[in-house]
Enzyme design. Sequence first.
Site, mmCIF file in Angstrom:
data_model
loop_
_atom_site.group_PDB
_atom_site.id
_atom_site.type_symbol
_atom_site.label_atom_id
_atom_site.label_comp_id
_atom_site.label_asym_id
_atom_site.label_seq_id
_atom_site.Cartn_x
_atom_site.Cartn_y
_atom_site.Cartn_z
ATOM 1 N NE ARG A 1 -1.212 1.073 -0.755
ATOM 2 C CZ ARG A 1 -0.276 1.590 0.074
ATOM 3 N NH1 ARG A 1 -0.221 1.197 1.338
ATOM 4 N NH2 ARG A 1 0.593 2.474 -0.363
ATOM 5 C CG ASP B 170 6.118 -1.360 0.260
ATOM 6 O OD1 ASP B 170 6.893 -0.491 0.694
ATOM 7 O OD2 ASP B 170 4.976 -1.541 0.715
#
Length: 346
Positions: free
Chosen positions: A87, A235
């Site tokens: 990711r 994030d």
Amino acid sequence: MNTLNWQDDHLTILDQTLLPHKVEYVKQTNIEQMRETIYQLKVRGAPAIGVAAAYGCLTGLKALTHLPLTEFKEIFTKQAEILRAARPTAVNLMRSIDLMVQRMQSSQATSSSALYDDLVAEATRIHQEDIDLCQRIGDAGAALIKDGTSILTHCNAGALATTGLGTALAPLYVAHNNGLKFKVYADETRPLLQGARLTAFELRNAGIDVTLLCDNMAADLMSRGGVDLVIVGCDRVAANGDTANKIGTLGVAILASYFKIPFYVACPSSTIDFSAPTADYIAIEMRDPDEVRSFNGTFSAEREVQAYNPAFDVTPAALITGFITEKGIITAPYSQNLRTNFYHGH
Ligand code: MRU
């Protein structure tokens, strides 16, 4: 409920795609499976991905410790690079992989089995660091919560997104343990419903007063004075404070600014990326459009319709009231204050 467990020589992961209806741990047996586990969000949330990747790049390697050191190092490096690409947005993933590779490079081990032990020790250190950071964020953020405070959160930045108390939810757990009574609103968080499936689940299980709402209801709730405080996770935070977090966070930040509600980002220093001067340097993950057209295999739209599916958006630093960190609450100017508190480079 642990997000993950390292036992002997393997990792088991709580499959979060099955929550809240089923609690199932899956043993990771090879690196392709581990990459898919991260990509499919069986383990998710920036800090949890970081810890999973640290252990995860050791998947299957115990059985290879009979190999010569050079060959063992090559295989480990390949595995680490496979996970690095799983990711793109949560910087904890790249950070953990970097730390593991650095540990391999600096290790004095003269056998594969000694190197393996060093790498397990490094992964365990990253794991313990995450638990500590969560606790300290909880202690720092709890001061924002009073009896009767009404808090809105987006996505899941709780225990399930970390290996400790969580980040955005950590202050709530600490306040709850201190006996405070407050109310939490959990945005359901389309398209993958981390708010509905995970945040509502973990808070309710902890005995915290939580109310679920669809993402498009937050404006109405705020307009009626229903929200005193917003806390979300992150994030990746750029050096200037621009923050990438779950898609929809930007909308919540704009609403909070309009309604003059304090908007905090809970941020362990492991999520700050000083190599990204601004959000322009943060890669935003684009995911399968089927996630928008359907949920759990049931299509709510025509299969042929085009769908837009970024996993994250960016909240500009100017909309953020403060970062709740392990060193307390950091306020603007962020370029200066994040660097002073957390930059260890040159
Ligand atoms: O796609 P996800 O579920 O991994 O996204 C998670 C988030 O956006 C969280 O808010 C973030 O990772 C912080 S978790 C402490």
